[in-house]
Scaffold this active site. Structure first.
Site, mmCIF file in Angstrom:
data_model
loop_
_atom_site.group_PDB
_atom_site.id
_atom_site.type_symbol
_atom_site.label_atom_id
_atom_site.label_comp_id
_atom_site.label_asym_id
_atom_site.label_seq_id
_atom_site.Cartn_x
_atom_site.Cartn_y
_atom_site.Cartn_z
ATOM 1 N N SER A 50 0.858 -1.188 0.000
ATOM 2 C CA SER A 50 0.000 0.000 0.000
ATOM 3 C C SER A 50 0.893 1.236 0.000
ATOM 4 C CB SER A 50 -0.889 0.008 1.245
ATOM 5 O OG SER A 50 -0.067 0.207 2.395
ATOM 6 N N ASP A 83 -0.845 -0.981 -4.017
ATOM 7 C CA ASP A 83 -2.226 -1.097 -3.534
ATOM 8 C C ASP A 83 -2.719 0.289 -3.093
ATOM 9 O OD1 ASP A 83 -4.515 -2.522 -2.751
ATOM 10 O OD2 ASP A 83 -3.769 -2.791 -0.699
ATOM 11 N N HIS A 84 -3.892 0.678 -3.555
ATOM 12 C CA HIS A 84 -4.504 1.953 -3.161
ATOM 13 C C HIS A 84 -3.628 3.183 -3.412
ATOM 14 C CE1 HIS A 84 -8.188 0.244 -1.561
ATOM 15 N NE2 HIS A 84 -7.454 -0.717 -1.035
ATOM 16 N N HIS A 186 -12.652 -3.378 4.218
ATOM 17 C CA HIS A 186 -11.314 -3.624 4.746
ATOM 18 C C HIS A 186 -11.368 -3.925 6.250
ATOM 19 C CE1 HIS A 186 -10.048 -1.096 1.161
ATOM 20 N NE2 HIS A 186 -9.428 -2.236 0.993
ATOM 21 N N LYS A 190 -16.055 -7.108 9.360
ATOM 22 C CA LYS A 190 -16.691 -6.870 8.074
ATOM 23 C C LYS A 190 -18.215 -6.938 8.109
ATOM 24 C CE LYS A 190 -12.707 -8.779 5.574
ATOM 25 N NZ LYS A 190 -12.001 -7.511 5.311
ATOM 26 N N ASN A 259 -7.852 -9.623 -2.724
ATOM 27 C CA ASN A 259 -6.916 -8.870 -1.868
ATOM 28 C C ASN A 259 -6.980 -9.320 -0.416
ATOM 29 O OD1 ASN A 259 -6.366 -7.346 -4.120
ATOM 30 N ND2 ASN A 259 -6.570 -5.392 -3.061
ATOM 31 N N ARG A 265 -2.027 -10.265 8.806
ATOM 32 C CA ARG A 265 -1.738 -9.551 10.058
ATOM 33 C C ARG A 265 -2.138 -10.416 11.258
ATOM 34 N NH1 ARG A 265 -3.827 -3.330 8.882
ATOM 35 N NH2 ARG A 265 -2.523 -2.974 7.066
ATOM 36 N N ARG A 286 14.305 -12.888 15.891
ATOM 37 C CA ARG A 286 14.152 -14.079 15.042
ATOM 38 C C ARG A 286 13.334 -15.162 15.735
ATOM 39 N NH1 ARG A 286 20.493 -14.396 13.843
ATOM 40 N NH2 ARG A 286 20.380 -13.921 16.057
HETATM 41 P P1 13P Z 1 -8.609 -7.139 4.019
HETATM 42 O O1 13P Z 1 -8.602 -6.078 5.041
HETATM 43 O O2 13P Z 1 -9.908 -7.865 3.978
HETATM 44 O O3 13P Z 1 -7.458 -8.078 4.125
HETATM 45 O O4 13P Z 1 -8.469 -6.428 2.581
HETATM 46 C C1 13P Z 1 -7.219 -6.041 2.100
HETATM 47 C C2 13P Z 1 -7.309 -5.199 0.887
HETATM 48 O O5 13P Z 1 -8.326 -5.022 0.266
HETATM 49 C C3 13P Z 1 -6.051 -4.568 0.458
HETATM 50 O O6 13P Z 1 -6.240 -3.700 -0.620
HETATM 51 O O1 G3H Z 2 -6.557 -1.851 1.754
HETATM 52 C C1 G3H Z 2 -5.802 -1.566 2.636
HETATM 53 C C2 G3H Z 2 -4.713 -2.477 3.001
HETATM 54 O O2 G3H Z 2 -5.131 -3.344 4.011
HETATM 55 C C3 G3H Z 2 -3.479 -1.713 3.337
HETATM 56 O O3 G3H Z 2 -3.589 -1.133 4.557
HETATM 57 O O4 G3H Z 2 -2.883 1.250 4.271
HETATM 58 O O5 G3H Z 2 -2.737 0.063 6.501
HETATM 59 O O6 G3H Z 2 -1.148 -0.494 4.654
HETATM 60 P P1 G3H Z 2 -2.531 -0.002 5.037
HETATM 61 ZN ZN ZN Z 3 -8.100 -2.607 -0.553
#
Ligand code: 13P
Ligand code: G3H
Ligand code: ZN
Length: 331
Positions: A50, A83-84, A186, A190, A259, A265, A286
């Site tokens: 992201s 991502d995003h 996200h 959900k 995704n 996590r 480690r």
């Molecule tokens: P989740 O929060 O469901 O794992 O979605 C992740 C996501 O869409 C990242 O772009």
């Molecule tokens: O869609 C969002 C992803 O889970 C990335 O999340 O912006 O906290 O890295 P983040």
């Molecule tokens: Zn997303």
């Protein structure tokens, strides 16, 4: 070395009727776990960062770790995906780092929170398509908005994708794949009750557009992982996700990219918490990052099997970004 355009991985998946997980990464252990799972199951894979993750790593650190994944695993087709992305600038940064695929999420304004207009989305998406395609890089865009807020990604309001608008958007922007909103969100919370996805909307979109479809917010939030997190001192009551069976149904109905961030996590957090509680004398990173990496490998390998990505790594000769550049120029 097989850095592959995101478009090729997704078009192969669409043709083959299977899904490809796009797994979020922030650090070395996550990247290694994903690649180990891809190797074990012989799967093509999308590793995605992201813009928050890139910023956290000062861009180059994470970019080079992702490149190491490509170099270390020549037999696995890998797409490096942003991502995003929220602007042309964020896409340019990722492309400069060597990413083969970028998302421009113009469903929200640059703040990543406020819902945008259709016109804004088309404009910003087109600017990214023009820049990326000239360099052979694939583009994912989004229309409709997911629920939930994840560290600044999301308006918190659900707006399911309008299929006709999706068709118009694809025609007007020339994107390679489209993220749609059909009720996912996200994060780890959900659904209030049972998981409920708008499969009728997905079906209609699939009948109108021909490019690969992307599902964000697709973590399953497995009950066992939540129990494990809570057992070792976590506090995540009421966490729920999208059941694997719903994702399998979505793949059947035409979703190609799935995704997943939250589940990774959770697996990492559960494993680290367990070490801290059971072996409080340990303090070598480690000793807890290693078990976290193993837990993540197992989780992702099981997803690769469930999405039917497994076994498809050697199905096709990877294209280079130069190949893609030529293809885009001819279009
Ligand atoms: P989740 O929060 O469901 O794992 O979605 C992740 C996501 O869409 C990242 O772009
Ligand atoms: O869609 C969002 C992803 O889970 C990335 O999340 O912006 O906290 O890295 P983040
Ligand atoms: Zn997303």
């Amino acid at each position: 070395m097989a850095l592959v355009p995101g478009k090729q991985i997704l078009e192969e998946a669409k043709k083959g009727g299977y899904g490809v997980g796009a797994y979020n990464v922030n650090n070395m252990e996550q990247i290694q776990a994903i690649m180990d799972a891809a190797k074990e199951t012989k799967s093509p894979v999308i590793i995605q960062a992201s813009r928050g993750a890139l910023k956290y790593s000062n861009f180059t650190y994470l970019g080079y770790l992702m490149k190491a994944a490509v170099i270390e695993n020549p037999e696995i087709p890998v797409a490096m995906h942003l991502d995003h992305g929220n602007s042309l600038e964020s896409a340019v940064k990722a492309i400069d780092l060597g990413f083969s695929s970028v998302m421009i999420d113009g469903s929200l304004m640059e703040d990543g929170k406020t819902a945008s207009t259709y016109e804004y989305n088309v404009k910003v998406t087109r600017s990214v398509v023009e820049y990326a395609h000239a360099r052979g890089v694939s583009v994912e865009a989004e229309i409709g908005t997911l629920g939930g807020i994840e560290d600044g990604v999301g308006s918190g309001k659900v707006h399911l994708t309008d299929p006709k608008e999706a068709k118009k958007f694809v025609d007007e922007t020339g994107v390679d794949s489209l993220a749609i909103a059909i009720g996912t969100s996200h994060g780890a919370y959900k659904f209030k009750g049972a998981a409920n996805l708008a499969f009728d909307v997905l079906k209609e979109i699939r009948s109108l557009i021909d490019i690969p479809i992307v599902l964000h917010g697709a973590s399953s939030v497995p009950k066992e992982l939540i129990e494990e997190v809570n057992k070792y001192g976590g506090k995540m009551p009421g966490a729920t996700g999208v059941p694997i069976e719903s994702l399998q149904e979505a793949i059947k109905l035409g979703v190609s990219k799935i995704n997943v961030d939250t589940d990774g996590r959770l697996a990492i957090t559960a494993a680290i918490r367990k070490v801290f509680v059971e072996s409080p004398e340990k303090f070598d990173p480690r000793d807890y990052l290693g078990p976290a990496r193993t837990a993540l490998t197992n989780l992702i390998a099981s997803k690769m099997k469930a999405f039917k990505t497994a076994g498809h790594a050697a199905d096709y000769a990877p294209k280079t970004l130069e190949d893609m550049k030529r293809e885009y120029t001819l279009q």
